[in-house]
Motif scaffolding. Structure first.
Motif, PDB file in Angstrom:
ATOM      1  N   GLY A 292      52.840  84.369-122.387  1.00  0.00           N
ATOM      2  CA  GLY A 292      53.174  83.207-123.204  1.00  0.00           C
ATOM      3  C   GLY A 292      52.007  82.855-124.112  1.00  0.00           C
ATOM      4  O   GLY A 292      50.856  82.807-123.665  1.00  0.00           O
ATOM      5  N   LEU A 293      52.297  82.636-125.384  1.00  0.00           N
ATOM      6  CA  LEU A 293      51.295  82.195-126.356  1.00  0.00           C
ATOM      7  C   LEU A 293      51.655  80.752-126.724  1.00  0.00           C
ATOM      8  O   LEU A 293      52.598  80.507-127.474  1.00  0.00           O
ATOM      9  CB  LEU A 293      51.301  83.097-127.585  1.00  0.00           C
ATOM     10  CG  LEU A 293      50.323  82.751-128.703  1.00  0.00           C
ATOM     11  CD1 LEU A 293      48.887  82.778-128.199  1.00  0.00           C
ATOM     12  CD2 LEU A 293      50.487  83.727-129.881  1.00  0.00           C
ATOM     13  N   VAL A 294      50.920  79.807-126.168  1.00  0.00           N
ATOM     14  CA  VAL A 294      51.246  78.386-126.293  1.00  0.00           C
ATOM     15  C   VAL A 294      50.364  77.770-127.371  1.00  0.00           C
ATOM     16  O   VAL A 294      49.129  77.797-127.263  1.00  0.00           O
ATOM     17  CB  VAL A 294      51.050  77.659-124.952  1.00  0.00           C
ATOM     18  CG1 VAL A 294      51.400  76.181-125.093  1.00  0.00           C
ATOM     19  CG2 VAL A 294      51.890  78.313-123.867  1.00  0.00           C
ATOM     20  N   ARG A 372      56.939  70.737-120.458  1.00  0.00           N
ATOM     21  CA  ARG A 372      58.198  71.177-119.842  1.00  0.00           C
ATOM     22  C   ARG A 372      58.610  72.560-120.344  1.00  0.00           C
ATOM     23  O   ARG A 372      59.079  73.401-119.568  1.00  0.00           O
ATOM     24  CB  ARG A 372      59.310  70.169-120.150  1.00  0.00           C
ATOM     25  CG  ARG A 372      59.196  68.863-119.391  1.00  0.00           C
ATOM     26  CD  ARG A 372      60.500  68.084-119.468  1.00  0.00           C
ATOM     27  NE  ARG A 372      60.888  67.852-120.859  1.00  0.00           N
ATOM     28  CZ  ARG A 372      60.495  66.808-121.577  1.00  0.00           C
ATOM     29  NH1 ARG A 372      59.685  65.899-121.027  1.00  0.00           N
ATOM     30  NH2 ARG A 372      60.898  66.653-122.817  1.00  0.00           N
ATOM     31  N   LEU A 373      58.454  72.794-121.639  1.00  0.00           N
ATOM     32  CA  LEU A 373      58.846  74.083-122.212  1.00  0.00           C
ATOM     33  C   LEU A 373      58.116  75.239-121.535  1.00  0.00           C
ATOM     34  O   LEU A 373      58.713  76.280-121.228  1.00  0.00           O
ATOM     35  CB  LEU A 373      58.564  74.077-123.716  1.00  0.00           C
ATOM     36  CG  LEU A 373      58.850  75.369-124.480  1.00  0.00           C
ATOM     37  CD1 LEU A 373      60.346  75.655-124.519  1.00  0.00           C
ATOM     38  CD2 LEU A 373      58.281  75.295-125.895  1.00  0.00           C
ATOM     39  N   VAL A 374      56.831  75.067-121.285  1.00  0.00           N
ATOM     40  CA  VAL A 374      56.030  76.143-120.696  1.00  0.00           C
ATOM     41  C   VAL A 374      56.343  76.309-119.214  1.00  0.00           C
ATOM     42  O   VAL A 374      56.573  77.429-118.725  1.00  0.00           O
ATOM     43  CB  VAL A 374      54.525  75.861-120.907  1.00  0.00           C
ATOM     44  CG1 VAL A 374      53.681  76.936-120.224  1.00  0.00           C
ATOM     45  CG2 VAL A 374      54.206  75.806-122.395  1.00  0.00           C
ATOM     46  N   THR A 375      56.365  75.222-118.470  1.00  0.00           N
ATOM     47  CA  THR A 375      56.547  75.335-117.018  1.00  0.00           C
ATOM     48  C   THR A 375      57.955  75.780-116.635  1.00  0.00           C
ATOM     49  O   THR A 375      58.141  76.407-115.590  1.00  0.00           O
ATOM     50  CB  THR A 375      56.217  73.998-116.345  1.00  0.00           C
ATOM     51  OG1 THR A 375      57.001  72.947-116.938  1.00  0.00           O
ATOM     52  CG2 THR A 375      54.740  73.660-116.498  1.00  0.00           C
ATOM     53  N   LEU A 381      56.655  84.674-116.657  1.00  0.00           N
ATOM     54  CA  LEU A 381      55.422  84.908-117.397  1.00  0.00           C
ATOM     55  C   LEU A 381      54.365  85.560-116.519  1.00  0.00           C
ATOM     56  O   LEU A 381      54.082  85.094-115.412  1.00  0.00           O
ATOM     57  CB  LEU A 381      54.881  83.591-117.958  1.00  0.00           C
ATOM     58  CG  LEU A 381      55.765  82.878-118.995  1.00  0.00           C
ATOM     59  CD1 LEU A 381      55.157  81.538-119.381  1.00  0.00           C
ATOM     60  CD2 LEU A 381      55.964  83.752-120.223  1.00  0.00           C
ATOM     61  N   SER A 382      53.769  86.639-117.036  1.00  0.00           N
ATOM     62  CA  SER A 382      52.642  87.263-116.344  1.00  0.00           C
ATOM     63  C   SER A 382      51.385  86.426-116.492  1.00  0.00           C
ATOM     64  O   SER A 382      50.522  86.413-115.608  1.00  0.00           O
ATOM     65  CB  SER A 382      52.397  88.661-116.922  1.00  0.00           C
ATOM     66  OG  SER A 382      53.568  89.443-116.867  1.00  0.00           O
ATOM     67  N   LEU A 398      48.680  69.968-117.817  1.00  0.00           N
ATOM     68  CA  LEU A 398      49.403  71.220-118.075  1.00  0.00           C
ATOM     69  C   LEU A 398      48.675  72.406-117.453  1.00  0.00           C
ATOM     70  O   LEU A 398      49.293  73.246-116.783  1.00  0.00           O
ATOM     71  CB  LEU A 398      49.567  71.416-119.577  1.00  0.00           C
ATOM     72  CG  LEU A 398      50.093  72.794-120.017  1.00  0.00           C
ATOM     73  CD1 LEU A 398      51.490  73.037-119.458  1.00  0.00           C
ATOM     74  CD2 LEU A 398      50.093  72.921-121.537  1.00  0.00           C
ATOM     75  N   ILE A 399      47.370  72.489-117.676  1.00  0.00           N
ATOM     76  CA  ILE A 399      46.599  73.623-117.147  1.00  0.00           C
ATOM     77  C   ILE A 399      46.606  73.608-115.619  1.00  0.00           C
ATOM     78  O   ILE A 399      46.781  74.649-114.960  1.00  0.00           O
ATOM     79  CB  ILE A 399      45.164  73.584-117.697  1.00  0.00           C
ATOM     80  CG1 ILE A 399      45.176  73.593-119.238  1.00  0.00           C
ATOM     81  CG2 ILE A 399      44.372  74.768-117.173  1.00  0.00           C
ATOM     82  CD1 ILE A 399      45.965  74.730-119.842  1.00  0.00           C
TER      83      ILE A 399
END
Length: 446
Positions: A292-294, A372-375, A381-382, A398-399
């Protein structure tokens, strides 16, 4: 009302400045400057002779302006643009100029007509320049520096006046144009202006020729050292076919006989009718690397340069991913939450750079939307590359959440070098700092 008044004055002044810049040659601008000086020092005819210079210079400009009333005859102009340009790098393209008349054309130059860079009032009223907080009260209220900065930000291409060689009757010539791409985004050409200098060399006679076109300027990209990105292969339900889609479809592998418990929706009815017994589709699930590239689009006030650096860092990672080996999910929030996937035949990395060329800061959603989008996608996701533009409790949460979910993360914080987060806090969170103006150096140390 106070700000709107100054906005209108700035628009008018910019329009006059632009028009005079096109109408006057360099010699014409010099004569105009001398005319203004003579007008200031010449009223007292007994002490100076400035009034004589004023009269002479005014007469020269008047004659030149009358001669420039005869506009050039039209020419047909077409551009040959490259597919992309890159911000901060020189750009070369060509103009094909055709003479439809039966007489040769000489002494013509071409000026590009680009989209108006003046900002709309809403943008002017709500977007402070990066250094505005340090200016005095008067400058903050009038906002002239803000106006100049916004105009500069919207001017994505620098193109000089291009002289055209003699064009034969009903013939064609090619003009090589060298330009400079200032910033990412779409450059919209409205047309070109044909310019011919008057006999005194002071004023241009102008004719607009419509020639609409568009060029996409990609973000600046920095070289990256060889990186072992975090994470290992993860199970991807549905395989590559589901890598960037939503639903229950999977990657087709073969046909086989029906087995008790197979879902009815997998029955291949044509093959079943042909062989006289149920036949089902068999699908393959795969394991492969997916990162993932956030990109953090939630911008602090006055941090537009930091945001541009963050987009460039994201573009650098997107351009360096080996598309055959892994997937890359670009995740950011704009008017809505976006996920764009590239690699392994799912999407082209060039398309991801196009998306980054147009990304804008998010002003109407909370940071929790990105959280929310990332989690929600962590199971596939690797690892994650997080590019942040500030450091606060929301980013720290988030981190910490990603690490609690056992998702490895490479966290990069882009700063302006002035508003610094404490080093101890960043080190404890495993965050690496990239400073505006030294981005390439910071990436080389990764």
């Amino acid at each position: 009302m106070f700000r709107r008044f100054f906005y209108r004055q700035f628009r008018l002044a910019s329009r006059i400045q632009w028009s005079l810049g096109r109408r006057l040659t360099p010699a014409g601008r010099l004569v105009t400057g001398a005319l203004m000086a003579a007008m200031v020092f010449g009223p007292n005819t007994r002490l100076t002779v400035g009034y004589q210079a004023f009269t002479l210079l005014l007469a020269l400009l008047a004659i030149a302006a009358v001669c420039a009333l005869a506009v050039p005859r039209p020419l047909d102009v077409r551009r040959r643009l490259p597919r992309y340009a890159t911000a901060g790098e020189p750009l070369t393209y060509h103009l094909l100029v055709r003479n439809p008349a039966g007489r040769r054309r000489a002494g013509i130059s071409i000026l590009e007509d680009l989209e108006d860079p003046r900002p709309a009032f809403d943008a002017f009223a709500s977007t402070p320049e990066p250094e505005e907080s340090g200016r005095n009260w008067f400058d903050r209220k009038v906002a002239w520096h803000r106006w100049v900065w916004l105009v500069s930000l919207n001017r994505r291409l620098d193109v000089r006046e291009q002289p055209v060689a003699e064009v034969p009757p009903r013939g064609e010539t090619e003009v090589r144009v060298e330009a400079g791409a200032r910033g990412r985004g779409h450059v919209r050409f409205r047309g070109v202006t044909l310019a011919r200098t008057d006999p005194l060399g002071l004023v241009h006679a102008l004719r607009h020729v419509p020639a609409p076109d568009t060029l996409l300027v990609l973000p600046r990209r920095y070289p990256l050292p060889p990186l072992a990105l975090p994470g290992a292969r993860r199970y991807q339900p549905g395989g590559i076919a589901l890598a960037s889609s939503v639903g229950d479809s999977e990657e087709f592998m073969s046909l086989r006989e029906y087995r008790p418990g197979d879902p009815l929706k997998r029955i291949h009815w044509r093959s079943s009718a042909r062989v006289g017994r149920p036949v089902v589709r068999e699908y393959q699930d795969e394991f492969f690397v997916r990162h993932g590239l956030v990109l953090d689009t939630f911008l602090p006030v006055g941090a537009s340069e930091v945001f541009e650096d963050a987009v460039s860092v994201a573009a650098s990672f997107a351009a360096s991913v080996r598309a055959q080996d892994s997937l890359l999910d670009l995740m950011f929030v704009g008017p809505e939450a976006y996920v764009f996937t590239a690699g392994r035949g799912v999407g082209h990395l060039e398309r991801m750079l196009e998306v980054l060329a147009d990304v804008r800061p998010c002003v109407d959603r909370p940071f929790s939307t990105l959280h929310r989008l990332v989690t929600e996608r962590h199971h596939a996701l690797s690892g994650v590359i997080c590019i942040l533009v500030t450091w606060d409790d929301a980013r720290r949460a988030l981190i910490q959440h990603l690490r609690a979910l056992d998702v490895p993360a490479l966290v990069l914080l882009v700063t302006d070098g002035v508003t610094e987060a404490p080093d101890e806090d960043l080190q404890a969170a495993g965050v690496q700092r990239l400073v505006h103006g030294r981005i390439a150096e910071g990436l080389a140390r990764l």
